[in-house]
Design an enzyme around this catalytic site. Sequence first.
Site, PDB file in Angstrom:
ATOM      1  N   HIS A 169       0.810  -1.220   0.000  1.00 21.04           N
ATOM      2  CA  HIS A 169       0.000   0.000   0.000  1.00 21.04           C
ATOM      3  C   HIS A 169       0.842   1.268   0.000  1.00 21.04           C
ATOM      4  O   HIS A 169       0.363   2.342   0.348  1.00 21.04           O
ATOM      5  CB  HIS A 169      -0.968  -0.027   1.202  1.00 21.04           C
ATOM      6  CG  HIS A 169      -2.001  -1.110   1.086  1.00 21.04           C
ATOM      7  ND1 HIS A 169      -2.721  -1.586   2.153  1.00 21.04           N
ATOM      8  CD2 HIS A 169      -2.429  -1.818   0.015  1.00 21.04           C
ATOM      9  CE1 HIS A 169      -3.557  -2.554   1.739  1.00 21.04           C
ATOM     10  NE2 HIS A 169      -3.384  -2.710   0.446  1.00 21.04           N
ATOM     11  N   CYS A 216       5.284  13.452  -7.904  1.00 20.57           N
ATOM     12  CA  CYS A 216       4.488  14.424  -8.650  1.00 20.57           C
ATOM     13  C   CYS A 216       3.847  13.714  -9.828  1.00 20.57           C
ATOM     14  O   CYS A 216       4.547  13.126 -10.653  1.00 20.57           O
ATOM     15  CB  CYS A 216       5.376  15.567  -9.137  1.00 20.57           C
ATOM     16  SG  CYS A 216       4.514  16.713 -10.237  1.00 20.57           S
ATOM     17  N   CYS A 260       8.626  20.777 -11.122  1.00 21.42           N
ATOM     18  CA  CYS A 260       7.810  21.561 -12.059  1.00 21.42           C
ATOM     19  C   CYS A 260       7.243  22.813 -11.391  1.00 21.42           C
ATOM     20  O   CYS A 260       6.742  23.708 -12.068  1.00 21.42           O
ATOM     21  CB  CYS A 260       6.714  20.701 -12.703  1.00 21.42           C
ATOM     22  SG  CYS A 260       5.446  20.109 -11.576  1.00 21.42           S
ATOM     23  N   THR A 303      -3.476  -8.527  10.596  1.00 20.96           N
ATOM     24  CA  THR A 303      -4.260  -8.001   9.482  1.00 20.96           C
ATOM     25  C   THR A 303      -5.684  -8.513   9.588  1.00 20.96           C
ATOM     26  O   THR A 303      -5.913  -9.689   9.882  1.00 20.96           O
ATOM     27  CB  THR A 303      -3.628  -8.324   8.109  1.00 20.96           C
ATOM     28  OG1 THR A 303      -4.550  -7.952   7.081  1.00 20.96           O
ATOM     29  CG2 THR A 303      -3.250  -9.787   7.964  1.00 20.96           C
TER      30      THR A 303
HETATM   31  P1  NAD Z   1      -6.975  -3.278  10.243  1.00 24.36           P
HETATM   32  O1  NAD Z   1      -6.857  -1.997  11.000  1.00 24.36           O
HETATM   33  O2  NAD Z   1      -8.130  -3.506   9.364  1.00 24.36           O
HETATM   34  O3  NAD Z   1      -6.944  -4.519  11.272  1.00 24.36           O
HETATM   35  C1  NAD Z   1      -6.001  -4.610  12.309  1.00 24.36           C
HETATM   36  C2  NAD Z   1      -5.922  -6.056  12.753  1.00 24.36           C
HETATM   37  O4  NAD Z   1      -4.883  -6.160  13.725  1.00 24.36           O
HETATM   38  C3  NAD Z   1      -7.191  -6.593  13.419  1.00 24.36           C
HETATM   39  O5  NAD Z   1      -7.487  -7.874  12.886  1.00 24.36           O
HETATM   40  C4  NAD Z   1      -6.820  -6.686  14.907  1.00 24.36           C
HETATM   41  O6  NAD Z   1      -7.459  -7.777  15.537  1.00 24.36           O
HETATM   42  C5  NAD Z   1      -5.315  -6.917  14.822  1.00 24.36           C
HETATM   43  N1  NAD Z   1      -4.561  -6.448  15.978  1.00 24.36           N
HETATM   44  C6  NAD Z   1      -4.814  -5.408  16.813  1.00 24.36           C
HETATM   45  N2  NAD Z   1      -3.857  -5.281  17.731  1.00 24.36           N
HETATM   46  C7  NAD Z   1      -2.949  -6.254  17.473  1.00 24.36           C
HETATM   47  C8  NAD Z   1      -1.708  -6.639  18.074  1.00 24.36           C
HETATM   48  N3  NAD Z   1      -1.197  -5.996  19.125  1.00 24.36           N
HETATM   49  N4  NAD Z   1      -1.034  -7.695  17.541  1.00 24.36           N
HETATM   50  C9  NAD Z   1      -1.528  -8.355  16.475  1.00 24.36           C
HETATM   51  N5  NAD Z   1      -2.698  -8.055  15.880  1.00 24.36           N
HETATM   52  C10 NAD Z   1      -3.389  -7.010  16.368  1.00 24.36           C
HETATM   53  O7  NAD Z   1      -5.602  -3.436   9.480  1.00 24.36           O
HETATM   54  P2  NAD Z   1      -5.246  -4.112   8.088  1.00 24.36           P
HETATM   55  O8  NAD Z   1      -5.815  -5.471   7.968  1.00 24.36           O
HETATM   56  O9  NAD Z   1      -3.793  -3.948   7.971  1.00 24.36           O
HETATM   57  O10 NAD Z   1      -5.990  -3.233   6.977  1.00 24.36           O
HETATM   58  C11 NAD Z   1      -6.109  -1.834   7.014  1.00 24.36           C
HETATM   59  C12 NAD Z   1      -5.331  -1.088   5.931  1.00 24.36           C
HETATM   60  O11 NAD Z   1      -4.857   0.170   6.456  1.00 24.36           O
HETATM   61  C13 NAD Z   1      -4.066  -1.762   5.532  1.00 24.36           C
HETATM   62  O12 NAD Z   1      -3.659  -1.274   4.331  1.00 24.36           O
HETATM   63  C14 NAD Z   1      -3.168  -1.275   6.666  1.00 24.36           C
HETATM   64  O13 NAD Z   1      -1.889  -1.617   6.637  1.00 24.36           O
HETATM   65  C15 NAD Z   1      -3.463   0.200   6.613  1.00 24.36           C
HETATM   66  N6  NAD Z   1      -3.063   0.804   7.891  1.00 24.36           N
HETATM   67  C16 NAD Z   1      -1.728   0.905   8.111  1.00 24.36           C
HETATM   68  C17 NAD Z   1      -1.273   1.380   9.327  1.00 24.36           C
HETATM   69  C18 NAD Z   1       0.212   1.437   9.515  1.00 24.36           C
HETATM   70  O14 NAD Z   1       0.954   1.705   8.551  1.00 24.36           O
HETATM   71  N7  NAD Z   1       0.712   1.129  10.715  1.00 24.36           N
HETATM   72  C19 NAD Z   1      -2.158   1.736  10.344  1.00 24.36           C
HETATM   73  C20 NAD Z   1      -3.539   1.642  10.069  1.00 24.36           C
HETATM   74  C21 NAD Z   1      -3.969   1.145   8.832  1.00 24.36           C
HETATM   75 ZN    ZN Z   2       6.252  18.069 -10.825  1.00 24.65          ZN
END
Ligand code: NAD
Ligand code: ZN
Length: 239
Positions: A114, A122, A144, A183
Amino acid sequence: MSAALDIRDFERVVFFTGAGMSAESGVPTYRGKGGIWKSYDYQNCACQEAFERDPEYVWEFHNYRRGLVSKCAPNLGHQLITRCQQQLPSVRVVTQNIDGLHQAAGSVDVLELHGSLWRVHCEACGWSEEDHAAPVLALRCPACGDAYKRPGIVWFGDPLNEAVIREVADALAACDLLVSIGTSAVVYPAAQMPLIAKRGGATLVEINPEDTPISHAYDHHLRTTATEGLAALCAGLDP
Ligand code: NAD
Ligand code: ZN
């Protein structure tokens, strides 16, 4: 978990991580308690239409996220994954996270499905750079001089990068152990990717305190946090 599960028994490992991987670092997840979408509406701040309508507001949101993440450090789980990369023959990291914490912990060749909060580009002239400022104050492209810089994130409705998808699919098809961590398996197409490893005959481990829609596909479930699950799986590594 079966007590016998030991990361050293596998030769080609893929870690597949989501927001829960960074929860113990203090980065908010999207869903669940304190989820970020409760305070911001993604239609106004995390999609291409919003960027075209009001780039400054979209930047306000991304600068807010940069500010949050820049105060966070990799946790023991990120560090253990790096240790696996250093001690085992083949370890790939595939992440849905945009926070850069795997790289901050020393992991290499991280496949970011992602994109990254720390890259900007840009769309008008193709300029791009890595920028860890929090906040980014100069919002216009320096090449630019006209268009707004665009955060290097795959927003809602954007396609994933095809080269990244191909590399992820190859790594998953070839692995003998897939470890999904934190996830929710509801964001497509990333949600279904672990099944590629299953079709290839790999052992599948899910580390998540909660069930997910594809939990049934996993051979082992560690219903605990990322740090505790990884500590158990990696207990046999050298310190
Ligand atoms: P999500 O927010 O949908 O789900 C989070 C998952 O993590 C849940 O299933 C939850 O039960 C689990 N969880 C919570 N605490 C935990 C822990 N301490 N240890 C292990 N598991 C735990 O996240 P997603 O499935 O990654 O999807 C959301 C989208 O948004 C993705 O693209 C995600 O990476 C992005 N996002 C990224 C960040 C980041 O870069 N840190 C933060 C928020 C969302
Ligand atoms: Zn540019």
